[in-house]
Design a protein around this motif. Structure first.
Motif, PDB file in Angstrom:
ATOM      1  N   PRO A  64     -10.305   5.204   3.890  1.00 16.84           N
ATOM      2  CA  PRO A  64      -9.009   4.429   3.682  1.00 16.84           C
ATOM      3  C   PRO A  64      -8.725   3.610   4.914  1.00 16.84           C
ATOM      4  N   THR A  65      -9.143   3.987   5.988  1.00 21.67           N
ATOM      5  CA  THR A  65      -8.702   2.884   7.002  1.00 21.67           C
ATOM      6  C   THR A  65     -10.147   2.538   8.088  1.00 21.67           C
ATOM      7  N   ILE A  95      -2.976   2.861   8.229  1.00 17.82           N
ATOM      8  CA  ILE A  95      -3.031   2.243   6.681  1.00 17.82           C
ATOM      9  C   ILE A  95      -2.632   0.869   6.730  1.00 17.82           C
ATOM     10  N   SER A 131      -1.594  -5.798   8.599  1.00 17.59           N
ATOM     11  CA  SER A 131      -0.343  -6.161   7.680  1.00 17.59           C
ATOM     12  C   SER A 131       0.022  -7.429   8.459  1.00 17.59           C
ATOM     13  N   LEU A 141       0.633  -4.669   0.843  1.00 15.57           N
ATOM     14  CA  LEU A 141      -0.649  -3.932   0.908  1.00 15.57           C
ATOM     15  C   LEU A 141      -0.957  -3.244  -0.084  1.00 15.57           C
ATOM     16  N   GLU A 167      -3.476  -5.609  -1.486  1.00 20.36           N
ATOM     17  CA  GLU A 167      -4.401  -6.036  -0.626  1.00 20.36           C
ATOM     18  C   GLU A 167      -5.565  -4.939  -0.319  1.00 20.36           C
ATOM     19  N   LYS A 168      -5.132  -3.891  -0.163  1.00 16.23           N
ATOM     20  CA  LYS A 168      -5.905  -2.691  -0.033  1.00 16.23           C
ATOM     21  C   LYS A 168      -6.110  -2.162  -1.402  1.00 16.23           C
ATOM     22  N   ASN A 169      -7.486  -2.534  -1.726  1.00 14.43           N
ATOM     23  CA  ASN A 169      -7.575  -2.183  -3.197  1.00 14.43           C
ATOM     24  C   ASN A 169      -8.501  -0.984  -3.573  1.00 14.43           C
ATOM     25  N   LYS A 170      -8.808  -0.166  -2.611  1.00 12.04           N
ATOM     26  CA  LYS A 170      -9.474   1.148  -2.925  1.00 12.04           C
ATOM     27  C   LYS A 170      -8.396   2.114  -3.281  1.00 12.04           C
ATOM     28  N   GLN A 191      -7.045   4.120  -0.493  1.00 11.35           N
ATOM     29  CA  GLN A 191      -6.068   3.313   0.234  1.00 11.35           C
ATOM     30  C   GLN A 191      -4.701   3.171  -0.330  1.00 11.35           C
ATOM     31  N   ARG A 192      -4.488   3.188  -1.702  1.00 14.03           N
ATOM     32  CA  ARG A 192      -3.307   3.110  -2.121  1.00 14.03           C
ATOM     33  C   ARG A 192      -2.637   4.436  -2.208  1.00 14.03           C
TER      34      ARG A 192
END
Ligand code: SF4
Lengths: 251, 498
Positions: free
Chosen positions: A49-50, A207, A211, B183, B186-189, B192-193
């Motif tokens: 994720p990061t 994460i 931004s 976010l 934008e963070k679409n996996k 990530q969410r």
């Protein structure tokens, strides 16, 4: 009064006698180990994720990793997490664990400023600033001082005023709205002073990286004395990292 | 009536939400829906769609166990406010004003909420917040923050005092704004969410990630099994026990009761260590995932938890008995920081901050999710609205959570196996998801486009309403009582600022 005493006695000894050797209960995800097994590395890197996983050689950047463990679930033969909580270091590059690497993460004694041991070796007062922290690292930093971890016994304590502090502990990815209060706080701390980044959010943005609500310019302006990875940091990671920073360095 | 009635985390087509002209929209929500018995506003927000600002209002009705959703589309213009008629809307409208530049003509205090990066007026600065001022020879101002003494998140408190007495407190937030809602788009996996949801507020990891998981599963038409539902309920109740215990410790610290502070503090440790045994993280990050779980709640864990709860309960009862019979602590707790039932209702407080003032708001009872439906959860209520009520409520809620967990372990269903097929959200849909975290109701809303991609994500932490409750509760108190009053509410900065 008597009841109070009864409770006190009944509580017994709660502190961890040796914080450098304590075993963490359960399935703590500490330092990862990456094997040399062949896997679909691109797929592995993509699931993170990061973006903490890089290729050639396959490595995990603990400054970005949230320790979610998903990579180890998807590729159990390739990645496993040990319970080693000694993750703190003063060299950003040492946070990157490469494939095949088994050795523990340590501070680089050469990079520790000379005056640190002399000034802070037996007493270190820290001012904590949460700059977009989600209150998890804050909870764990508070826990460092509780009766279990009892960081105060080493002379390491958090203080209210930056004027009384020897250094800054930053949590959170550093929001634009906190950039200026953070700077003011840092400026108010007398020299010599140290900076500790506590948690993945503080080290890399975690994460929240990228931004537009962040302003991380503070980080690039100053020398960082200690990186403490974790999401949140484990109290033992923090305490051991700080103890290693202020001890007499053998170079 | 032009609204659609939905259940907690029920996905509906976006087109199913009736569109009203603004006057009828106001009339419906302000003069009808919110006035019904058991009604409270769980979310009211705007988003940009086809060149207009689409407003969506969600009023939950605790009696009918449903949420009434209605909407209106307006250009950027001056509008009459909901807040003029009912203050529960005040902050929602301030947010709409701050984000989209809608100028309400009759809002009582159209002040900034959090200075988000995408605010309508980029020239407005957090350092120039327009505080309420009183011109007086006798009154003085005390400013505290954004950085506070201790390891705590930032926020600014501006007191107007008469001597030692607080006449007025204004709380300015926004320092923790990380752009979480943007976010989410934008963070679409999915991972990530999930990670974002876990990092909204680190003391409510289970609460927020569960609100997200329910919402996502509903959008993807995914059914969870009984074991997972029970395990999630156990996790949510454990989080409540952990934080309530920690708060009791902190409240003892604030009234200088050392033994209480140490014992409650150390009682919290094994609770969060249990999370570490279960999922490898003391604050349960990584535990909740939509449509699956990496960490089944095994028999061994269940037995370990049962044993631990017995131990915990003994020590907890001992120290609670001491605390609640200690005159020096009670003198500081009783009649301090009172929020009356009338005030709580007027500003729409939720969760613990409502229940301590006799307002029965508890999503576990009114809009049950996971295993709560079968648990027959009865909210614990207190009536005095003071620090004492908040301390007692925590104590009682811990007892109740322990009972819920014991019961669930007794009837625990066998773990299910989940296939790992990726879930895909339905296109052009809307979903609102409510979870009762330890602070109160957590609300997540999502809207998808024609391809099933998120086009809007809206989060409301219980702190959103409850901060104003704290500001009102400390009026006429000594300023030296502010720390204990503040601690007894224990509201979230990051959950508010997002
Ligand atoms: S454990 Fe770290 S490296 Fe692995 S997927 Fe999670 S964040 Fe990425």
């Amino acid at each position: 009064m008597l009841d109070n005493l009864k409770i006190l006695i009944h509580q017994g000894r709660q502190y961890i006698p040796d914080v450098t050797r304590a075993i963490v209960p359960g399935i703590f995800r500490g330092r990862p180990v990456i094997s040399e097994v062949d896997v679909k590395e691109k797929e592995l890197a993509e699931l993170c994720p990061t973006n903490a996983i890089s290729l050639n050689p396959l490595s995990i950047d603990l400054g970005k990793c949230t320790f979610c463990g998903e990579c180890a679930f998807a590729f159990p033969d390739k990645i496993s997490f040990t319970t080693d909580y000694m993750l703190a270091t003063n060299d950003r590059n040492r946070l990157i664990v490469k494939s095949g690497q088994e050795h523990p993460i340590k501070l680089d004694p050469v990079l520790v400023r000379k005056e640190i041991h002399g000034y802070f070796g037996s007493s270190l007062k820290l001012r904590q600033v949460s700059a977009g922290g989600d209150n998890s690292c804050e909870l764990e930093l508070n826990a460092c001082g509780n009766v279990n971890f009892d960081m105060g016994r080493f002379g390491i304590e958090f203080v209210a005023s930056p004027r009384h502090a020897d250094g800054l502990v930053i949590t959170g990815p550093i929001t634009a709205n906190m950039a200026s209060p953070l700077q003011i706080c840092y400026d108010a701390i007398p020299e010599p002073k140290i900076i500790i980044l506590a948690g993945t959010d503080a080290i890399s943005g975690g994460i929240f990286e990228g931004s537009p609500a962040l302003d991380r310019s503070f980080i690039s302006k100053y020398n960082i004395d200690l990186y403490v990875p974790g999401n949140p940091i484990h109290p033992l990671t923090f305490i051991n990292g700080v103890l290693d920073l202020i001890k007499k360095q053998e170079t | 009536m032009n609204f659609i009635s939905v259940r907690n985390h029920q996905t509906i087509p976006l087109s199913g939400i009736p569109m009203l002209d603004y006057d009828s929209f106001l009339e419906l929500n302000v003069f009808n829906l919110i006035r019904e018995k058991g009604a409270h506003c769980v979310n009211y927000f705007g988003f940009r769609l086809d060149g207009l600002i689409r407003l969506v209002c969600c009023i939950a009705n605790d009696e009918s166990h449903s949420i009434q959703v209605s909407s209106s589309a307006v250009p950027r213009m001056a509008l009459p406010s909901f807040s003029k008629h009912n203050l529960v809307f005040e902050k929602f409208e301030r947010e709409i004003h701050e984000n989209f530049g809608i100028a309400y003509t009759d809002h009582p205090w159209l002040k900034p909420v959090r200075f988000p990066f995408n605010r309508f007026d980029p020239g407005s600065r957090i350092a120039d917040y327009p505080f309420f001022k009183v011109d007086s020879e006798e009154l003085h101002e005390v400013g505290v923050g954004p950085i506070h003494a201790g390891i705590i998140e930032p926020g600014h408190f501006r007191f107007i005092c008469n001597g030692e007495q607080i006449v007025h407190l204004e709380i300015q937030l926004g320092y923790q704004h990380r752009g979480v809602e943007s976010l989410f788009l934008e963070k679409n996996k999915l991972l990530q969410r999930c990670t974002l949801a876990e990092n909204i507020a680190g003391d409510s990891v289970v609460g927020h990630s569960l609100a997200f998981a329910h919402l996502w599963e509903s959008l993807c038409k995914h059914q969870t099994g009984d074991h997972l539902k029970m395990a999630r309920t156990i996790a949510l109740e454990l989080e409540r026990i952990a934080i309530h215990t920690g708060d009791l410790s902190a409240m003892c610290t604030d009234v200088a009761y050392q033994l209480g502070s140490a014992v409650f503090g150390r009682l919290r440790t094994p609770v969060i260590n249990f999370f570490q045994k279960w999922c490898g993280n003391r604050l349960a990050k990584g535990l909740i995932r939509p449509g699956k779980s990496h960490f089944p709640f095994t028999r061994d864990l269940a037995i370990g938890l049962m044993d631990f709860l017995d131990e915990y309960e003994n020590d907890f009862e001992d120290i609670s008995k001491e605390l609640f019979s200690l005159p020096s602590a009670l003198a500081r707790f009783e009649k301090t920081g009172v929020l009356t039932t009338g005030q709580a209702l007027a500003i729409g407080t939720v969760g613990l901050s409502a229940r301590m003032s006799g307002v029965s708001r508890d999503i576990r009872a009114s809009h049950p999710h996971d295993a709560y439906e079968a648990l027959d959860h009865q909210p614990v209520l207190k009536t005095h609205g003071d620090v004492y009520a908040r301390a007692r409520l925590r104590k009682k809620e811990i007892n109740q959570s322990i009972n819920h967990i014991r019961h669930l372990i007794k009837i625990l269903a066998a773990p299910e196996v989940y296939d790992q097929n990726p879930l895909k959200p339905a296109p052009d849909s809307f979903c609102v998801s409510l979870v009762e975290g330890w602070r109160g109701e957590i609300c997540h809303c999502a809207i998808t486009d024609g391809k099933g991609e998120l086009i809007h994500y809206k989060i409301k932490d219980p702190s959103f309403h409850n901060w104003l409750g704290l500001a009102l509760a400390v009026r006429n108190n000594e300023i030296s009582d502010f720390p204990i009053a503040n601690k007894s509410f224990d509201l979230s900065y990051c959950g508010h600022d997002l």
